[in-house]
Each structure stands twice: as structure tokens, then as C-alpha cells.
Design a protein around this motif. Structure first.
Motif, PDB file in Angstrom:
ATOM      1  N   ALA A   5      -4.423  -6.602  -4.410  1.00  0.00           N
ATOM      2  CA  ALA A   5      -3.376  -7.071  -5.330  1.00  0.00           C
ATOM      3  C   ALA A   5      -4.004  -7.540  -6.640  1.00  0.00           C
ATOM      4  CB  ALA A   5      -2.562  -8.188  -4.690  1.00  0.00           C
ATOM      5  N   ARG A   6      -5.127  -8.240  -6.570  1.00  0.00           N
ATOM      6  CA  ARG A   6      -5.829  -8.680  -7.793  1.00  0.00           C
ATOM      7  C   ARG A   6      -6.312  -7.482  -8.616  1.00  0.00           C
ATOM      8  NH1 ARG A   6      -6.754 -14.059  -8.093  1.00  0.00           N
ATOM      9  NH2 ARG A   6      -6.833 -15.238  -6.152  1.00  0.00           N
ATOM     10  N   LYS A   7      -6.818  -6.474  -7.934  1.00  0.00           N
ATOM     11  CA  LYS A   7      -7.286  -5.268  -8.623  1.00  0.00           C
ATOM     12  C   LYS A   7      -6.115  -4.588  -9.344  1.00  0.00           C
ATOM     13  CE  LYS A   7      -9.892  -1.038  -7.718  1.00  0.00           C
ATOM     14  NZ  LYS A   7     -10.566  -0.231  -6.678  1.00  0.00           N
ATOM     15  N   PHE A   8      -4.976  -4.522  -8.673  1.00  0.00           N
ATOM     16  CA  PHE A   8      -3.771  -3.951  -9.277  1.00  0.00           C
ATOM     17  C   PHE A   8      -3.376  -4.753 -10.521  1.00  0.00           C
ATOM     18  CE2 PHE A   8       0.951  -4.254  -9.429  1.00  0.00           C
ATOM     19  CZ  PHE A   8       1.215  -2.967  -9.862  1.00  0.00           C
ATOM     20  N   ALA A   9      -3.373  -6.079 -10.418  1.00  0.00           N
ATOM     21  CA  ALA A   9      -3.007  -6.939 -11.558  1.00  0.00           C
ATOM     22  C   ALA A   9      -3.973  -6.724 -12.732  1.00  0.00           C
ATOM     23  CB  ALA A   9      -3.015  -8.403 -11.128  1.00  0.00           C
TER      24      ALA A   9
ATOM     25  N   ILE B 199       5.232   3.109 -13.888  1.00  0.00           N
ATOM     26  CA  ILE B 199       5.052   1.737 -14.369  1.00  0.00           C
ATOM     27  C   ILE B 199       5.104   1.710 -15.892  1.00  0.00           C
ATOM     28  CG2 ILE B 199       3.461  -0.228 -14.503  1.00  0.00           C
ATOM     29  CD1 ILE B 199       2.648   0.397 -11.625  1.00  0.00           C
ATOM     30  N   ALA B 200       4.526   2.704 -16.547  1.00  0.00           N
ATOM     31  CA  ALA B 200       4.568   2.773 -18.018  1.00  0.00           C
ATOM     32  C   ALA B 200       6.023   2.856 -18.492  1.00  0.00           C
ATOM     33  CB  ALA B 200       3.761   3.964 -18.516  1.00  0.00           C
ATOM     34  N   LYS B 201       6.859   3.603 -17.779  1.00  0.00           N
ATOM     35  CA  LYS B 201       8.281   3.694 -18.142  1.00  0.00           C
ATOM     36  C   LYS B 201       8.969   2.335 -17.997  1.00  0.00           C
ATOM     37  CE  LYS B 201       8.758   8.560 -16.937  1.00  0.00           C
ATOM     38  NZ  LYS B 201       9.249   9.516 -15.937  1.00  0.00           N
TER      39      LYS B 201
ATOM     40  N   LYS C 247       0.436   5.142  -2.951  1.00  0.00           N
ATOM     41  CA  LYS C 247      -0.396   5.837  -1.966  1.00  0.00           C
ATOM     42  C   LYS C 247      -1.697   5.065  -1.867  1.00  0.00           C
ATOM     43  CE  LYS C 247      -1.976  10.353  -0.602  1.00  0.00           C
ATOM     44  NZ  LYS C 247      -1.956  11.774  -0.871  1.00  0.00           N
ATOM     45  N   GLU C 248      -1.908   4.443  -0.715  1.00  0.00           N
ATOM     46  CA  GLU C 248      -3.096   3.598  -0.522  1.00  0.00           C
ATOM     47  C   GLU C 248      -3.170   2.494  -1.573  1.00  0.00           C
ATOM     48  OE1 GLU C 248      -5.455   3.912   2.054  1.00  0.00           O
ATOM     49  OE2 GLU C 248      -3.956   5.279   2.868  1.00  0.00           O
ATOM     50  N   GLY C 249      -2.024   1.974  -1.975  1.00  0.00           N
ATOM     51  CA  GLY C 249      -1.979   0.893  -2.947  1.00  0.00           C
ATOM     52  C   GLY C 249      -2.056   1.338  -4.395  1.00  0.00           C
ATOM     53  N   ILE C 250      -2.057   2.644  -4.618  1.00  0.00           N
ATOM     54  CA  ILE C 250      -2.134   3.166  -5.986  1.00  0.00           C
ATOM     55  C   ILE C 250      -0.756   3.693  -6.377  1.00  0.00           C
ATOM     56  CG2 ILE C 250      -3.220   4.854  -7.526  1.00  0.00           C
ATOM     57  CD1 ILE C 250      -5.621   4.808  -5.522  1.00  0.00           C
ATOM     58  N   PRO C 251      -0.152   3.060  -7.379  1.00  0.00           N
ATOM     59  CA  PRO C 251       1.185   3.486  -7.800  1.00  0.00           C
ATOM     60  C   PRO C 251       1.111   4.676  -8.749  1.00  0.00           C
ATOM     61  CG  PRO C 251       0.465   1.709  -9.177  1.00  0.00           C
ATOM     62  CD  PRO C 251      -0.636   1.922  -8.151  1.00  0.00           C
TER      63      PRO C 251
ATOM     64  N   THR D 277       0.805  -1.220   0.000  1.00  0.00           N
ATOM     65  CA  THR D 277       0.000   0.000   0.000  1.00  0.00           C
ATOM     66  C   THR D 277       0.839   1.271   0.000  1.00  0.00           C
ATOM     67  OG1 THR D 277      -0.197  -0.126   2.403  1.00  0.00           O
ATOM     68  CG2 THR D 277      -1.994  -1.085   1.104  1.00  0.00           C
ATOM     69  N   THR D 278       2.101   1.191   0.463  1.00  0.00           N
ATOM     70  CA  THR D 278       2.956   2.380   0.453  1.00  0.00           C
ATOM     71  C   THR D 278       4.166   2.237  -0.460  1.00  0.00           C
ATOM     72  OG1 THR D 278       4.196   1.610   2.372  1.00  0.00           O
ATOM     73  CG2 THR D 278       2.305   3.062   2.793  1.00  0.00           C
ATOM     74  N   ARG D 279       4.527   0.991  -0.750  1.00  0.00           N
ATOM     75  CA  ARG D 279       5.681   0.730  -1.608  1.00  0.00           C
ATOM     76  C   ARG D 279       5.472  -0.620  -2.281  1.00  0.00           C
ATOM     77  NH1 ARG D 279      10.484   1.374   1.977  1.00  0.00           N
ATOM     78  NH2 ARG D 279       9.921  -0.705   2.639  1.00  0.00           N
ATOM     79  N   MET D 280       5.915  -0.709  -3.542  1.00  0.00           N
ATOM     80  CA  MET D 280       5.791  -1.960  -4.290  1.00  0.00           C
ATOM     81  C   MET D 280       7.156  -2.385  -4.793  1.00  0.00           C
ATOM     82  SD  MET D 280       2.368  -1.489  -6.524  1.00  0.00           S
ATOM     83  CE  MET D 280       0.915  -0.756  -5.788  1.00  0.00           C
TER      84      MET D 280
END
Length: 152
Positions: free
Chosen positions: A90-94, A59-61, A50-54, A26-29
């Protein structure tokens, strides 16, 4: 270990040669790049979240630079194998990785990956301040390498 996928991997052999792996947080990946031919991965610099949002631009880079065939995201199951709120995140992120970059994703059971990564750092005599000295990339490396082993 448990592997789940955005595609039915039983329908065809796994031909993905390179992946970007993520240790969701949630703060670092943690991030790692791996190559199937070698069966290895290397940790990359962790991403802030931030709250699991990168930062999706970061990421595009990474996707542009490394050109992965797929993504592997750690699934932080409870020790008894049950899913929890972090698994849903984590599934939502994937799924968002898949939607944004049009590449398949795979979920990999990551129980104890961060614990093992910390153990490796301690065994090598490394700094035990894990807030300042992230082991997230090492955890992502372990997730990818385990995924290679389990899917070959």
C-alpha cells in the motif's frame, strides 16, 4: 488510528480541500472522492488490479476528472498495529501515486474498514455476495472520512 504523510503535516495547517481515497487491494481497489469542507466522501467504482498493480490510465482519468489536492491510501495494519506485507505494498502504491501525479499522499490506518463496510451493507439488507457487490468504495469512503476527522 494512525495517520502518516508524504509531507510533515505538523509544519503547516492542512489546506487540502479534496482528496481521492483508496482502499488498496491486490485484485480490486476501492476509490472515493472526498471534500474537507463537508467532511464527507462518496464511493466511486472500484478499480481492478493485478497483483496490486492498477490500470494507471484509469487512475489518470480519475485524477483528471476529480482534480484532488492529495491522495489518502488505507494502511492495512494488523489488529495489534504491526505492519505486514500488504502495508508495504500500500505504501509503494501511495508513493507511485505521488510520483505520477505530483500530489501529496497520506496513509490512514484502515483496520476494520472493509469489515465495517460489509456490516453497513448487511444492516441495510443489501446483497451479501461481496465478490459481486464490492464494498471497496464504501471502505475507501470510510478511510477518507476518518482521515478528515483525524486531521481537522
Amino acid at each position: 488510528m494512525t495517520v502518516t504523510s508524504s509531507e510533515n503535516v505538523n509544519d503547516k495547517p492542512n489546506t487540502e480541500q479534496s482528496v481521492l481515497g483508496f482502499d488498496f487491494g491486490t485484485t480490486r481497489m476501492g476509490v472515493a472522492f472526498g471534500q474537507r469542507m463537508l467532511g464527507t466522501a462518496r464511493p466511486l467504482a472500484p478499480l481492478k488490479a493485478k497483483e496490486g498493480i492498477p490500470n494507471w490510465d484509469e487512475i489518470a482519468k480519475l485524477v483528471e476528472e476529480w482534480q484532488p489536492d492529495a491522495f489518502v491510501v488505507g494502511l492495512p495494519l494488523d489488529m495489534d498495529g504491526a505492519e505486514n506485507e500488504m502495508c508495504q505494498r500500500a505504501r509503494k502504491f501511495a508513493k507511485r501515486l505521488h510520483g505520477r501525479f505530483n500530489r501529496p499522499y497520506h496513509m490512514m490506518d484502515e483496520r476494520l474498514s472493509s469489515f465495517e463496510a460489509k456490516g453497513q451493507v448487511i444492516a441495510r439488507g443489501g446483497n451479501r455476495n461481496f465478490k459481486e457487490n464490492s464494498v471497496d468504495g464504501l471502505a475507501a469512503q470510510m478511510i477518507v472520512e476518518t482521515w478528515f476527522t483525524e486531521t481537522s
